[in-house]
Scaffold this motif. Structure first.
Motif, PDB file in Angstrom:
ATOM      1  N   ASN A  67      74.453  55.506 113.992  1.00 47.53           N
ATOM      2  CA  ASN A  67      75.108  53.946 114.167  1.00 47.53           C
ATOM      3  C   ASN A  67      76.258  54.973 114.801  1.00 47.53           C
ATOM      4  OD1 ASN A  67      77.573  52.752 113.900  1.00 47.53           O
ATOM      5  ND2 ASN A  67      77.253  52.408 111.593  1.00 47.53           N
ATOM      6  N   PRO A  68      76.750  54.535 116.097  1.00 51.85           N
ATOM      7  CA  PRO A  68      77.418  55.437 117.123  1.00 51.85           C
ATOM      8  C   PRO A  68      79.059  54.699 116.940  1.00 51.85           C
ATOM      9  CG  PRO A  68      76.412  53.634 118.174  1.00 51.85           C
ATOM     10  CD  PRO A  68      75.600  53.869 117.129  1.00 51.85           C
ATOM     11  N   VAL A  69      79.359  54.116 115.470  1.00 54.10           N
ATOM     12  CA  VAL A  69      80.471  53.488 115.961  1.00 54.10           C
ATOM     13  C   VAL A  69      81.258  52.980 114.963  1.00 54.10           C
ATOM     14  CG1 VAL A  69      81.202  52.665 118.662  1.00 54.10           C
ATOM     15  CG2 VAL A  69      79.735  51.035 116.656  1.00 54.10           C
ATOM     16  N   GLY A  70      82.352  53.026 114.460  1.00 54.63           N
ATOM     17  CA  GLY A  70      82.490  52.014 113.586  1.00 54.63           C
ATOM     18  C   GLY A  70      82.715  53.315 112.162  1.00 54.63           C
ATOM     19  N   SER A  71      82.962  52.149 110.646  1.00 52.76           N
ATOM     20  CA  SER A  71      84.049  54.081 110.138  1.00 52.76           C
ATOM     21  C   SER A  71      82.620  54.233 109.524  1.00 52.76           C
ATOM     22  CB  SER A  71      84.467  52.983 108.597  1.00 52.76           C
ATOM     23  OG  SER A  71      83.666  51.769 108.014  1.00 52.76           O
ATOM     24  N   PHE A  72      81.299  53.554 109.570  1.00 50.25           N
ATOM     25  CA  PHE A  72      79.762  54.412 108.700  1.00 50.25           C
ATOM     26  C   PHE A  72      79.249  55.051 109.982  1.00 50.25           C
ATOM     27  CE2 PHE A  72      81.301  50.773 106.043  1.00 50.25           C
ATOM     28  CZ  PHE A  72      81.359  51.315 105.235  1.00 50.25           C
ATOM     29  N   SER A  73      79.268  54.680 111.443  1.00 49.49           N
ATOM     30  CA  SER A  73      79.141  56.343 112.135  1.00 49.49           C
ATOM     31  C   SER A  73      78.773  56.977 111.636  1.00 49.49           C
ATOM     32  CB  SER A  73      80.435  56.081 113.072  1.00 49.49           C
ATOM     33  OG  SER A  73      81.318  57.431 113.255  1.00 49.49           O
ATOM     34  N   GLY A  74      77.526  57.925 111.951  1.00 56.20           N
ATOM     35  CA  GLY A  74      76.490  58.950 111.900  1.00 56.20           C
ATOM     36  C   GLY A  74      75.710  58.574 112.074  1.00 56.20           C
ATOM     37  N   ILE A  75      74.795  60.126 112.006  1.00 58.76           N
ATOM     38  CA  ILE A  75      73.325  60.268 111.929  1.00 58.76           C
ATOM     39  C   ILE A  75      72.877  60.877 110.915  1.00 58.76           C
ATOM     40  CG2 ILE A  75      71.572  61.746 112.887  1.00 58.76           C
ATOM     41  CD1 ILE A  75      74.128  63.090 114.645  1.00 58.76           C
ATOM     42  N   TYR A  76      72.371  59.594 110.202  1.00 58.22           N
ATOM     43  CA  TYR A  76      71.216  59.123 108.957  1.00 58.22           C
ATOM     44  C   TYR A  76      69.592  59.764 109.347  1.00 58.22           C
ATOM     45  CZ  TYR A  76      75.566  56.172 107.831  1.00 58.22           C
ATOM     46  OH  TYR A  76      76.526  55.216 108.337  1.00 58.22           O
ATOM     47  N   ILE A  77      69.086  59.934 108.560  1.00 55.25           N
ATOM     48  CA  ILE A  77      68.500  61.581 108.646  1.00 55.25           C
ATOM     49  C   ILE A  77      67.951  61.142 106.905  1.00 55.25           C
ATOM     50  CG2 ILE A  77      67.053  63.570 108.818  1.00 55.25           C
ATOM     51  CD1 ILE A  77      69.744  64.359 109.481  1.00 55.25           C
ATOM     52  N   THR A  78      66.016  61.252 106.734  1.00 55.30           N
ATOM     53  CA  THR A  78      65.312  60.740 106.033  1.00 55.30           C
ATOM     54  C   THR A  78      64.276  61.679 105.378  1.00 55.30           C
ATOM     55  OG1 THR A  78      64.824  59.788 103.711  1.00 55.30           O
ATOM     56  CG2 THR A  78      64.615  58.953 105.962  1.00 55.30           C
ATOM     57  N   GLY A  79      63.525  62.254 104.481  1.00 53.62           N
ATOM     58  CA  GLY A  79      62.212  63.146 105.119  1.00 53.62           C
ATOM     59  C   GLY A  79      62.049  62.439 103.595  1.00 53.62           C
ATOM     60  N   TRP A  80      61.536  64.654 103.354  1.00 56.83           N
ATOM     61  CA  TRP A  80      61.410  65.115 101.810  1.00 56.83           C
ATOM     62  C   TRP A  80      61.467  67.241 102.215  1.00 56.83           C
ATOM     63  CZ3 TRP A  80      58.148  63.043 104.605  1.00 56.83           C
ATOM     64  CH2 TRP A  80      56.637  63.385 105.459  1.00 56.83           C
ATOM     65  N   CYS A  81      61.623  67.623 100.732  1.00 57.42           N
ATOM     66  CA  CYS A  81      61.711  68.385 100.591  1.00 57.42           C
ATOM     67  C   CYS A  81      61.215  69.220  99.425  1.00 57.42           C
ATOM     68  CB  CYS A  81      63.783  68.924 100.928  1.00 57.42           C
ATOM     69  SG  CYS A  81      64.193  67.817  99.797  1.00 57.42           S
ATOM     70  N   GLY A  82      60.850  70.521  99.332  1.00 63.78           N
ATOM     71  CA  GLY A  82      59.846  70.951  98.649  1.00 63.78           C
ATOM     72  C   GLY A  82      60.834  71.652  97.328  1.00 63.78           C
ATOM     73  N   GLN A  83      60.947  71.516  95.578  1.00 65.94           N
ATOM     74  CA  GLN A  83      61.797  72.292  95.676  1.00 65.94           C
ATOM     75  C   GLN A  83      62.885  73.316  95.388  1.00 65.94           C
ATOM     76  OE1 GLN A  83      59.524  72.939  91.298  1.00 65.94           O
ATOM     77  NE2 GLN A  83      57.884  73.532  92.230  1.00 65.94           N
ATOM     78  N   ASP A  84      62.727  74.290  96.204  1.00 68.48           N
ATOM     79  CA  ASP A  84      62.843  75.456  96.547  1.00 68.48           C
ATOM     80  C   ASP A  84      64.610  75.097  97.772  1.00 68.48           C
ATOM     81  OD1 ASP A  84      61.566  77.214  93.880  1.00 68.48           O
ATOM     82  OD2 ASP A  84      60.485  77.516  96.276  1.00 68.48           O
ATOM     83  N   THR A  85      64.862  74.313  97.682  1.00 71.72           N
ATOM     84  CA  THR A  85      65.889  73.034  99.003  1.00 71.72           C
ATOM     85  C   THR A  85      66.953  73.280  97.900  1.00 71.72           C
ATOM     86  OG1 THR A  85      63.685  72.237  99.618  1.00 71.72           O
ATOM     87  CG2 THR A  85      65.875  71.995 100.808  1.00 71.72           C
ATOM     88  N   VAL A  86      67.694  74.616  96.897  1.00 74.03           N
ATOM     89  CA  VAL A  86      68.485  74.671  96.601  1.00 74.03           C
ATOM     90  C   VAL A  86      69.445  74.822  97.956  1.00 74.03           C
ATOM     91  CG1 VAL A  86      67.660  74.545  94.474  1.00 74.03           C
ATOM     92  CG2 VAL A  86      68.006  76.838  95.778  1.00 74.03           C
ATOM     93  N   ALA A  87      69.560  75.430  98.881  1.00 73.43           N
ATOM     94  CA  ALA A  87      70.937  76.006  99.135  1.00 73.43           C
ATOM     95  C   ALA A  87      71.608  75.138 100.199  1.00 73.43           C
ATOM     96  CB  ALA A  87      70.339  77.525  99.961  1.00 73.43           C
ATOM     97  N   ALA A  88      70.879  74.250 100.315  1.00 68.66           N
ATOM     98  CA  ALA A  88      70.915  73.561 101.880  1.00 68.66           C
ATOM     99  C   ALA A  88      71.577  72.361 101.541  1.00 68.66           C
ATOM    100  CB  ALA A  88      69.744  72.917 102.766  1.00 68.66           C
ATOM    101  N   ILE A  89      70.652  71.154 100.552  1.00 67.97           N
ATOM    102  CA  ILE A  89      70.971  69.739  99.917  1.00 67.97           C
ATOM    103  C   ILE A  89      72.105  70.418  98.820  1.00 67.97           C
ATOM    104  CG2 ILE A  89      70.037  68.005  98.951  1.00 67.97           C
ATOM    105  CD1 ILE A  89      68.872  68.486 101.733  1.00 67.97           C
ATOM    106  N   GLU A  90      71.933  71.280  97.435  1.00 68.43           N
ATOM    107  CA  GLU A  90      72.244  71.313  96.954  1.00 68.43           C
ATOM    108  C   GLU A  90      74.233  71.920  97.135  1.00 68.43           C
ATOM    109  OE1 GLU A  90      70.355  74.138  93.608  1.00 68.43           O
ATOM    110  OE2 GLU A  90      68.959  71.652  93.142  1.00 68.43           O
ATOM    111  N   ASP A  91      74.206  72.292  98.308  1.00 69.72           N
ATOM    112  CA  ASP A  91      75.456  72.779  98.767  1.00 69.72           C
ATOM    113  C   ASP A  91      76.312  71.691  99.086  1.00 69.72           C
ATOM    114  OD1 ASP A  91      75.168  75.391  97.655  1.00 69.72           O
ATOM    115  OD2 ASP A  91      74.298  76.319  99.811  1.00 69.72           O
TER     116      ASP A  91
END
Length: 181
Positions: A67-91
């Protein structure tokens, strides 16, 4: 200028992955987000932004919406991650409002993330999952909401009262709406 955004995953064993800004690159597979300029002398030959996001486990991006404009602009991403993905998502989730700041212990949890347009920071990132396998395949953003579709194989997947179907039949499709915060 017209821009093209792509996402997916790359092997950590690819040390020369081009990045213009970085988050965390730790696991076997990490999510990448890249932006190309289509007005360049050779279309798609100019990399405007590229970043990696990942934890110690395998992380896979399956869909991206911008979404390139407005108050909700941004890059929205989804997918899946393994259980050791604590460093990225939890941080990420530690300092931002989130639905679920911890991985739920299964093979994979879904993740939903909103990066800023330059790709240098994030607005939110969250897990959605169970002690089973949960994978997200597509994402759609509309005003204050993000819609995600995927699948789960565990009856502990979070559902709300009034949902179309609240019982699991082996492996089920899921559709969810979240506030973008």
């Amino acid at each position: 200028p017209p821009l093209v955004y792509i996402t997916g995953y790359t092997l950590k064993s690819t040390p020369d992955w081009p990045t213009t800004t970085g988050f965390i690159n730790q696991g076997s597979n990490d999510v990448f987000v890249a932006r190309f300029d289509t007005n360049a002398p050779v279309p798609l030959n100019t990399l405007n932004m590229s970043t990696l996001v990942g934890g110690a486990a395998n992380d896979h991006a399956s869909a991206i919406k911008v979404n390139p404009v407005g108050s909700f602009s941004g890059i929205y991403i989804t997918g899946w991650c393994g259980q050791d993905t604590v460093a990225a998502i939890e941080d990420f989730a530690a300092s931002n409002p989130t639905f679920d700041a911890t991985h739920n212990g299964g093979t994979y949890d879904m993740f939903v993330m909103r990066l800023n347009l330059p790709g240098t920071g994030y607005f939110f990132s969250t897990f959605v999952g169970t002690p089973g396998t949960d994978q997200a395949y597509d994402i759609f953003e509309s005003a204050a909401y993000v819609w995600v579709v995927g699948q789960t194989d565990n009856a502990a997947f979070p559902v709300v009262a009034g949902s179309f179907d609240t019982s699991l039949a082996g492996q089920d499709a899921v559709a969810m709406r979240m506030d973008t915060l």
